[in-house]
Write a protein that holds these residues in place. Structure first.
Motif, PDB file in Angstrom:
ATOM      1  N   GLY A  57       0.802  -1.219   0.000  1.00 35.60           N
ATOM      2  CA  GLY A  57       0.000   0.000   0.000  1.00 35.60           C
ATOM      3  C   GLY A  57       0.834   1.268   0.000  1.00 35.60           C
ATOM      4  O   GLY A  57       0.337   2.336   0.328  1.00 35.60           O
ATOM      5  N   ALA A  58       2.103   1.141  -0.358  1.00 36.05           N
ATOM      6  CA  ALA A  58       2.992   2.309  -0.375  1.00 36.05           C
ATOM      7  C   ALA A  58       2.536   3.316  -1.421  1.00 36.05           C
ATOM      8  O   ALA A  58       2.007   2.958  -2.472  1.00 36.05           O
ATOM      9  CB  ALA A  58       4.423   1.878  -0.672  1.00 36.05           C
ATOM     10  N   ALA A  59       2.731   4.574  -1.112  1.00 32.21           N
ATOM     11  CA  ALA A  59       2.334   5.650  -2.026  1.00 32.21           C
ATOM     12  C   ALA A  59       3.226   5.650  -3.264  1.00 32.21           C
ATOM     13  O   ALA A  59       4.399   5.295  -3.203  1.00 32.21           O
ATOM     14  CB  ALA A  59       2.413   6.992  -1.319  1.00 32.21           C
ATOM     15  N   VAL A  60       2.628   6.055  -4.366  1.00 32.48           N
ATOM     16  CA  VAL A  60       3.355   6.161  -5.636  1.00 32.48           C
ATOM     17  C   VAL A  60       3.476   7.638  -5.963  1.00 32.48           C
ATOM     18  O   VAL A  60       2.559   8.424  -5.709  1.00 32.48           O
ATOM     19  CB  VAL A  60       2.591   5.402  -6.748  1.00 32.48           C
ATOM     20  N   ALA A  61       4.605   8.023  -6.522  1.00 32.03           N
ATOM     21  CA  ALA A  61       4.857   9.422  -6.861  1.00 32.03           C
ATOM     22  C   ALA A  61       3.779   9.941  -7.807  1.00 32.03           C
ATOM     23  O   ALA A  61       3.375   9.246  -8.743  1.00 32.03           O
ATOM     24  CB  ALA A  61       6.229   9.565  -7.500  1.00 32.03           C
ATOM     25  N   PRO A  62       3.293  11.162  -7.573  1.00 30.37           N
ATOM     26  CA  PRO A  62       2.256  11.735  -8.450  1.00 30.37           C
ATOM     27  C   PRO A  62       2.687  11.820  -9.914  1.00 30.37           C
ATOM     28  O   PRO A  62       1.859  11.714 -10.811  1.00 30.37           O
ATOM     29  CB  PRO A  62       2.017  13.127  -7.864  1.00 30.37           C
ATOM     30  N   ASP A  63       3.978  12.004 -10.151  1.00 31.43           N
ATOM     31  CA  ASP A  63       4.460  12.048 -11.542  1.00 31.43           C
ATOM     32  C   ASP A  63       4.257  10.706 -12.236  1.00 31.43           C
ATOM     33  O   ASP A  63       3.954  10.661 -13.433  1.00 31.43           O
ATOM     34  CB  ASP A  63       5.943  12.436 -11.576  1.00 31.43           C
ATOM     35  N   THR A  64       4.431   9.624 -11.509  1.00 29.31           N
ATOM     36  CA  THR A  64       4.232   8.294 -12.090  1.00 29.31           C
ATOM     37  C   THR A  64       2.762   8.095 -12.449  1.00 29.31           C
ATOM     38  O   THR A  64       2.442   7.603 -13.531  1.00 29.31           O
ATOM     39  CB  THR A  64       4.682   7.207 -11.097  1.00 29.31           C
ATOM     40  N   VAL A  65       1.874   8.497 -11.549  1.00 27.84           N
ATOM     41  CA  VAL A  65       0.432   8.379 -11.812  1.00 27.84           C
ATOM     42  C   VAL A  65       0.059   9.228 -13.023  1.00 27.84           C
ATOM     43  O   VAL A  65      -0.672   8.775 -13.913  1.00 27.84           O
ATOM     44  CB  VAL A  65      -0.392   8.798 -10.570  1.00 27.84           C
ATOM     45  N   ARG A  66       0.579  10.435 -13.087  1.00 32.15           N
ATOM     46  CA  ARG A  66       0.289  11.332 -14.203  1.00 32.15           C
ATOM     47  C   ARG A  66       0.820  10.755 -15.523  1.00 32.15           C
ATOM     48  O   ARG A  66       0.165  10.871 -16.568  1.00 32.15           O
ATOM     49  CB  ARG A  66       0.888  12.714 -13.936  1.00 32.15           C
ATOM     50  N   THR A  67       1.981  10.129 -15.490  1.00 32.31           N
ATOM     51  CA  THR A  67       2.550   9.530 -16.691  1.00 32.31           C
ATOM     52  C   THR A  67       1.672   8.389 -17.205  1.00 32.31           C
ATOM     53  O   THR A  67       1.429   8.275 -18.413  1.00 32.31           O
ATOM     54  CB  THR A  67       3.975   9.014 -16.405  1.00 32.31           C
ATOM     55  N   VAL A  68       1.178   7.558 -16.302  1.00 30.22           N
ATOM     56  CA  VAL A  68       0.307   6.451 -16.713  1.00 30.22           C
ATOM     57  C   VAL A  68      -1.022   6.988 -17.235  1.00 30.22           C
ATOM     58  O   VAL A  68      -1.548   6.507 -18.241  1.00 30.22           O
ATOM     59  CB  VAL A  68       0.096   5.455 -15.547  1.00 30.22           C
ATOM     60  N   GLU A  69      -1.584   7.998 -16.559  1.00 29.77           N
ATOM     61  CA  GLU A  69      -2.823   8.624 -17.051  1.00 29.77           C
ATOM     62  C   GLU A  69      -2.629   9.191 -18.451  1.00 29.77           C
ATOM     63  O   GLU A  69      -3.481   9.011 -19.322  1.00 29.77           O
ATOM     64  CB  GLU A  69      -3.275   9.736 -16.110  1.00 29.77           C
ATOM     65  N   ASP A  70      -1.515   9.882 -18.674  1.00 29.92           N
ATOM     66  CA  ASP A  70      -1.234  10.445 -20.006  1.00 29.92           C
ATOM     67  C   ASP A  70      -1.108   9.348 -21.053  1.00 29.92           C
ATOM     68  O   ASP A  70      -1.573   9.508 -22.189  1.00 29.92           O
ATOM     69  CB  ASP A  70       0.034  11.295 -19.968  1.00 29.92           C
ATOM     70  N   ALA A  71      -0.486   8.235 -20.686  1.00 32.02           N
ATOM     71  CA  ALA A  71      -0.344   7.122 -21.628  1.00 32.02           C
ATOM     72  C   ALA A  71      -1.716   6.544 -21.987  1.00 32.02           C
ATOM     73  O   ALA A  71      -1.984   6.235 -23.157  1.00 32.02           O
ATOM     74  CB  ALA A  71       0.551   6.042 -21.033  1.00 32.02           C
ATOM     75  N   ILE A  72      -2.596   6.424 -21.000  1.00 31.79           N
ATOM     76  CA  ILE A  72      -3.946   5.909 -21.264  1.00 31.79           C
ATOM     77  C   ILE A  72      -4.721   6.872 -22.155  1.00 31.79           C
ATOM     78  O   ILE A  72      -5.361   6.466 -23.132  1.00 31.79           O
ATOM     79  CB  ILE A  72      -4.701   5.659 -19.938  1.00 31.79           C
ATOM     80  N   LEU A  73      -4.657   8.169 -21.848  1.00 32.50           N
ATOM     81  CA  LEU A  73      -5.377   9.163 -22.656  1.00 32.50           C
ATOM     82  C   LEU A  73      -4.847   9.220 -24.085  1.00 32.50           C
ATOM     83  O   LEU A  73      -5.614   9.328 -25.046  1.00 32.50           O
ATOM     84  CB  LEU A  73      -5.292  10.538 -21.996  1.00 32.50           C
ATOM     85  N   THR A  74      -3.522   9.138 -24.242  1.00 31.32           N
ATOM     86  CA  THR A  74      -2.921   9.154 -25.578  1.00 31.32           C
ATOM     87  C   THR A  74      -3.369   7.939 -26.380  1.00 31.32           C
ATOM     88  O   THR A  74      -3.739   8.044 -27.554  1.00 31.32           O
ATOM     89  CB  THR A  74      -1.387   9.197 -25.480  1.00 31.32           C
ATOM     90  N   ARG A  75      -3.347   6.770 -25.740  1.00 34.61           N
ATOM     91  CA  ARG A  75      -3.762   5.547 -26.431  1.00 34.61           C
ATOM     92  C   ARG A  75      -5.253   5.614 -26.795  1.00 34.61           C
ATOM     93  O   ARG A  75      -5.654   5.187 -27.882  1.00 34.61           O
ATOM     94  CB  ARG A  75      -3.477   4.341 -25.544  1.00 34.61           C
ATOM     95  N   ALA A  76      -6.084   6.184 -25.921  1.00 39.92           N
ATOM     96  CA  ALA A  76      -7.517   6.312 -26.211  1.00 39.92           C
ATOM     97  C   ALA A  76      -7.743   7.224 -27.413  1.00 39.92           C
ATOM     98  O   ALA A  76      -8.580   6.934 -28.273  1.00 39.92           O
ATOM     99  CB  ALA A  76      -8.256   6.848 -24.986  1.00 39.92           C
ATOM    100  N   ARG A  77      -7.010   8.324 -27.470  1.00 41.43           N
ATOM    101  CA  ARG A  77      -7.145   9.231 -28.630  1.00 41.43           C
ATOM    102  C   ARG A  77      -6.689   8.556 -29.909  1.00 41.43           C
ATOM    103  O   ARG A  77      -7.288   8.741 -30.972  1.00 41.43           O
ATOM    104  CB  ARG A  77      -6.356  10.504 -28.371  1.00 41.43           C
TER     105      ARG A  77
END
Length: 168
Positions: free
Chosen positions: A139-159
């Motif tokens: 349950g360790a926290a993940v860096a916000p930059d990592t979360v943002r990078t994965v979100e961007d990858a998902i949004l890019t792939r969706a587009r």
């Protein structure tokens, strides 16, 4: 042995009082004939213009499905999330609520294990529709930059998927 009839009479009297009170609670009150067990048509119920109609016991047996229900999940975000997070083992998938829950897995070229929870809350292809939560081991926290990078990858792939479908 002689049994006393007094406890039996008291038990019967108590049962009758409880029965009478429970039946009285089912009535609509104030002289109307609409209560919990009312079989009056829906338009004759108490609901006036803008007033909520009280439910009855018969509502349990009615079919309120209008057939106009739509899934509130964007298919491009859904498929892109599954595509980007394909290295994680899927634990739960619910396309009707838009939730994907994965188990722990290590990304290609990475050394740290992650688990993800994705929630797609809107049918539009928009960043606000995508909610992503990443957790490390224990349950360790993940860096916000990592979360943002994965979100961007998902949004890019969706587009990309949407553009590809538009070219058909």
């Amino acid at each position: 042995m002689i049994f006393s009839a007094v406890p039996v009479r008291a038990a019967r009297r108590t049962a009758l009082i409880i029965l009478a009170l429970s039946l009285a609670a089912c009535g609509g009150g104030q002289g109307d004939k609409q209560g919990l067990f009312s079989m009056a048509p829906r338009n004759e119920q108490r609901a006036g213009a803008g007033e909520q109609r009280e439910s009855t016991i018969w509502d349990l047996f009615s079919n309120r499905d209008t057939g106009n229900q739509q899934v509130g999940v964007n298919r491009y975000l859904w498929n892109a999330s599954l595509d980007i997070l394909d290295f994680l083992p899927i634990q739960t998938v619910d396309p009707f609520t838009g939730v994907i829950v994965t188990g722990y897995g290590t990304p290609p070229g990475g050394g740290r294990a992650y688990r993800a929870t994705v929630r797609i809350s809107d049918p539009s292809l928009d960043a606000r529709s995508l909610k992503l939560s990443l957790q490390g081991p224990g349950g360790a926290a993940v860096a916000p930059d990592t979360v943002r990078t994965v979100e961007d990858a998902i949004l890019t792939r969706a587009r990309q998927m949407r553009v590809r479908d538009g070219q058909l």
